[in-house]
Scaffold this motif. Structure first.
Motif, PDB file in Angstrom:
ATOM      1  N   SER A  10      -9.571  81.242  37.860  1.00 24.09           N
ATOM      2  CA  SER A  10      -9.332  81.270  36.418  1.00 24.09           C
ATOM      3  C   SER A  10      -9.880  79.974  35.827  1.00 24.09           C
ATOM      4  N   THR A  11     -10.404  80.073  34.611  1.00 21.17           N
ATOM      5  CA  THR A  11     -10.965  78.912  33.926  1.00 21.17           C
ATOM      6  C   THR A  11     -10.183  78.657  32.641  1.00 21.17           C
ATOM      7  N   TYR A  12      -9.822  77.392  32.424  1.00 22.92           N
ATOM      8  CA  TYR A  12      -9.039  76.984  31.258  1.00 22.92           C
ATOM      9  C   TYR A  12      -9.849  75.975  30.442  1.00 22.92           C
ATOM     10  N   LYS A  13      -9.855  76.181  29.143  1.00 23.52           N
ATOM     11  CA  LYS A  13     -10.616  75.305  28.249  1.00 23.52           C
ATOM     12  C   LYS A  13      -9.694  74.268  27.619  1.00 23.52           C
ATOM     13  N   ILE A  14     -10.130  73.006  27.654  1.00 29.90           N
ATOM     14  CA  ILE A  14      -9.390  71.904  27.036  1.00 29.90           C
ATOM     15  C   ILE A  14     -10.276  71.268  25.978  1.00 29.90           C
ATOM     16  N   LYS A  15      -9.786  71.247  24.753  1.00 27.30           N
ATOM     17  CA  LYS A  15     -10.516  70.605  23.648  1.00 27.30           C
ATOM     18  C   LYS A  15      -9.615  69.536  23.061  1.00 27.30           C
ATOM     19  N   THR A  16     -10.039  68.282  23.203  1.00 32.92           N
ATOM     20  CA  THR A  16      -9.237  67.162  22.729  1.00 32.92           C
ATOM     21  C   THR A  16      -9.914  66.522  21.517  1.00 32.92           C
ATOM     22  N   PRO A  17      -9.131  65.864  20.665  1.00 36.83           N
ATOM     23  CA  PRO A  17      -9.732  65.136  19.536  1.00 36.83           C
ATOM     24  C   PRO A  17     -10.449  63.864  19.979  1.00 36.83           C
ATOM     25  N   GLN A  18     -10.363  63.518  21.233  1.00 38.08           N
ATOM     26  CA  GLN A  18     -10.998  62.309  21.740  1.00 38.08           C
ATOM     27  C   GLN A  18     -12.470  62.506  22.064  1.00 38.08           C
ATOM     28  N   SER A  19     -12.916  63.764  22.128  1.00 33.54           N
ATOM     29  CA  SER A  19     -14.307  64.044  22.465  1.00 33.54           C
ATOM     30  C   SER A  19     -14.764  65.310  21.754  1.00 33.54           C
ATOM     31  N   GLU A  20     -16.039  65.336  21.402  1.00 37.33           N
ATOM     32  CA  GLU A  20     -16.575  66.526  20.738  1.00 37.33           C
ATOM     33  C   GLU A  20     -16.881  67.644  21.732  1.00 37.33           C
ATOM     34  N   HIS A  21     -16.891  67.306  23.016  1.00 34.60           N
ATOM     35  CA  HIS A  21     -17.187  68.298  24.049  1.00 34.60           C
ATOM     36  C   HIS A  21     -15.898  68.704  24.772  1.00 34.60           C
ATOM     37  N   ALA A  22     -15.797  69.984  25.049  1.00 31.63           N
ATOM     38  CA  ALA A  22     -14.615  70.513  25.738  1.00 31.63           C
ATOM     39  C   ALA A  22     -14.736  70.326  27.247  1.00 31.63           C
ATOM     40  N   LEU A  23     -13.582  70.374  27.905  1.00 34.14           N
ATOM     41  CA  LEU A  23     -13.528  70.362  29.368  1.00 34.14           C
ATOM     42  C   LEU A  23     -13.157  71.765  29.839  1.00 34.14           C
ATOM     43  N   TYR A  24     -13.783  72.202  30.918  1.00 30.48           N
ATOM     44  CA  TYR A  24     -13.506  73.521  31.482  1.00 30.48           C
ATOM     45  C   TYR A  24     -12.956  73.331  32.895  1.00 30.48           C
ATOM     46  N   ILE A  25     -11.716  73.755  33.088  1.00 30.81           N
ATOM     47  CA  ILE A  25     -11.024  73.584  34.367  1.00 30.81           C
ATOM     48  C   ILE A  25     -10.992  74.926  35.088  1.00 30.81           C
ATOM     49  N   THR A  26     -11.605  74.989  36.258  1.00 34.83           N
ATOM     50  CA  THR A  26     -11.638  76.214  37.060  1.00 34.83           C
ATOM     51  C   THR A  26     -10.823  76.003  38.331  1.00 34.83           C
ATOM     52  N   ILE A  27      -9.858  76.881  38.557  1.00 31.38           N
ATOM     53  CA  ILE A  27      -9.024  76.828  39.756  1.00 31.38           C
ATOM     54  C   ILE A  27      -9.233  78.120  40.532  1.00 31.38           C
ATOM     55  N   ASN A  28      -9.719  77.985  41.777  1.00 30.03           N
ATOM     56  CA  ASN A  28      -9.946  79.141  42.641  1.00 30.03           C
ATOM     57  C   ASN A  28      -8.789  79.297  43.626  1.00 30.03           C
ATOM     58  N   ASP A  29      -8.416  80.537  43.878  1.00 29.51           N
ATOM     59  CA  ASP A  29      -7.262  80.844  44.729  1.00 29.51           C
ATOM     60  C   ASP A  29      -7.681  81.623  45.969  1.00 29.51           C
ATOM     61  N   MET A  30      -6.882  81.445  47.026  1.00 27.55           N
ATOM     62  CA  MET A  30      -7.064  82.213  48.259  1.00 27.55           C
ATOM     63  C   MET A  30      -5.915  83.220  48.381  1.00 27.55           C
ATOM     64  N   ILE A  31      -6.244  84.453  48.769  1.00 30.05           N
ATOM     65  CA  ILE A  31      -5.246  85.493  48.980  1.00 30.05           C
ATOM     66  C   ILE A  31      -4.801  85.457  50.433  1.00 30.05           C
ATOM     67  N   LEU A  32      -3.527  85.157  50.664  1.00 35.71           N
ATOM     68  CA  LEU A  32      -2.972  85.095  52.017  1.00 35.71           C
ATOM     69  C   LEU A  32      -2.234  86.390  52.334  1.00 35.71           C
ATOM     70  N   ASN A  33      -2.318  86.832  53.588  1.00 37.44           N
ATOM     71  CA  ASN A  33      -1.633  88.052  54.063  1.00 37.44           C
ATOM     72  C   ASN A  33      -1.997  89.259  53.200  1.00 37.44           C
ATOM     73  N   GLN A  34      -3.283  89.390  52.913  1.00 40.02           N
ATOM     74  CA  GLN A  34      -3.742  90.443  52.012  1.00 40.02           C
ATOM     75  C   GLN A  34      -3.448  91.828  52.575  1.00 40.02           C
ATOM     76  N   GLY A  35      -2.951  92.699  51.711  1.00 41.78           N
ATOM     77  CA  GLY A  35      -2.652  94.075  52.109  1.00 41.78           C
ATOM     78  C   GLY A  35      -1.311  94.267  52.775  1.00 41.78           C
ATOM     79  N   THR A  36      -0.480  93.218  52.810  1.00 41.85           N
ATOM     80  CA  THR A  36       0.851  93.306  53.411  1.00 41.85           C
ATOM     81  C   THR A  36       1.909  93.029  52.345  1.00 41.85           C
ATOM     82  N   PRO A  37       3.186  93.334  52.655  1.00 42.85           N
ATOM     83  CA  PRO A  37       4.242  93.005  51.678  1.00 42.85           C
ATOM     84  C   PRO A  37       4.382  91.506  51.432  1.00 42.85           C
ATOM     85  N   HIS A  38       3.784  90.687  52.301  1.00 32.58           N
ATOM     86  CA  HIS A  38       3.891  89.225  52.168  1.00 32.58           C
ATOM     87  C   HIS A  38       2.662  88.622  51.488  1.00 32.58           C
ATOM     88  N   GLU A  39       1.887  89.443  50.816  1.00 32.96           N
ATOM     89  CA  GLU A  39       0.678  88.938  50.158  1.00 32.96           C
ATOM     90  C   GLU A  39       1.040  87.922  49.075  1.00 32.96           C
TER      91      GLU A  39
END
Length: 253
Positions: free
Chosen positions: A76-105
């Motif tokens: 997921s990517t989150y956009k941050i726009k602050t009054p301190q800069s004219e350019h925004a920051l884009y924060i991307t966080i990638n996730d890993m799926i553990l125990n995929q396809g099981t009740p413990h996913e």
């Protein structure tokens, strides 16, 4: 007349002497016993059947630094726009799926990237993303990062975001973005107000606006001050008590 001898012909060697070891001749269905019989047990069908082995519990995956990174990760990517800069920051966080396809996913953060056209903060932002990614991959509860980052204050002063939320620093806003993501994947359980609390705050807001005028195009009244709990400019004086219209925090308890 001769009398027939009716005594059965039994060999003396077949009868064991009293107190001596018991001896039984072996045949196809018997076994030779060379010691005294001290106890016995009658086998049942349950004893004869082999014991059923319980299925082994599958080992569950947990986040650790030895896991191999898959070719594709959800993110997921989150956009941050602050009054301190004219350019925004884009924060991307990638996730890993553990125990995929099981009740413990479960979904756990694996890495973070921050991109911007503004190169002013490039050096420390790159170092920050590498440290955070290392903490994510180490495993365990990474939620402590949120509170640590939100507590960072800029010596030059913070800024207000849209909606009256105060950010003490750019690092703190990055911490808020990570908090939003951890809530999204279920690692942090958001605190929800009850219907009674929401109704109470709506009534308080209407009373305040009736006495001081409506807030035109703003999320909260113009005369509201900053709430120390939720860092939102939404605290107003009602009935002699400071009450936050955003989170319900009250100085009167």
């Amino acid at each position: 007349m001769a009398r027939a001898d009716m005594t059965p012909n039994i060999s003396k060697e077949a009868l064991p002497a009293q107190g001596s070891a018991t001896t039984i001749e072996t045949t196809d269905m018997t076994h030779k016993i060379t010691k005294k019989i001290v106890s016995y047990k009658v086998l049942t069908k349950e004893d004869a059947e082999p014991a059923k082995q319980e299925p082994e519990q599958p080992s569950l995956e947990s986040m650790n630094e030895n896991l191999t990174r898959p070719e594709v990760l959800l993110g997921s990517t989150y956009k941050i726009k602050t009054p301190q800069s004219e350019h925004a920051l884009y924060i991307t966080i990638n996730d890993m799926i553990l125990n995929q396809g099981t009740p413990h996913e479960e979904r756990r953060p694996y890495e973070i990237f921050i991109n911007s056209k503004n190169m002013e903060h490039f050096q420390w932002v790159l170092a920050l993303t590498r440290l955070i990614s290392a903490v994510f991959r180490k495993g365990g509860d990474a939620c402590f990062l949120v509170e640590e980052m939100k507590a960072v204050f800029d010596p030059h002063g913070g800024y207000f975001k849209k909606g009256g939320v105060f950010m003490p620093s750019l690092v703190a806003e990055i911490g808020h973005a990570i908090e939003s993501h951890l809530k999204h994947i279920g690692m942090i359980k958001p605190e929800k107000m009850t219907d009674h609390q929401k109704q109470f705050l709506d009534e308080k807001r209407k009373e305040f606006e009736a006495a001081h005028g409506e807030s035109e195009g703003q999320a909260f009244p113009e005369k509201a001050v900053l709430c120390n709990k939720c860092s939102t400019k939404a605290m107003v004086l009602m009935d002699g008590c400071m009450t936050c219209l955003n989170c319900g925090e009250s100085k009167c308890g």
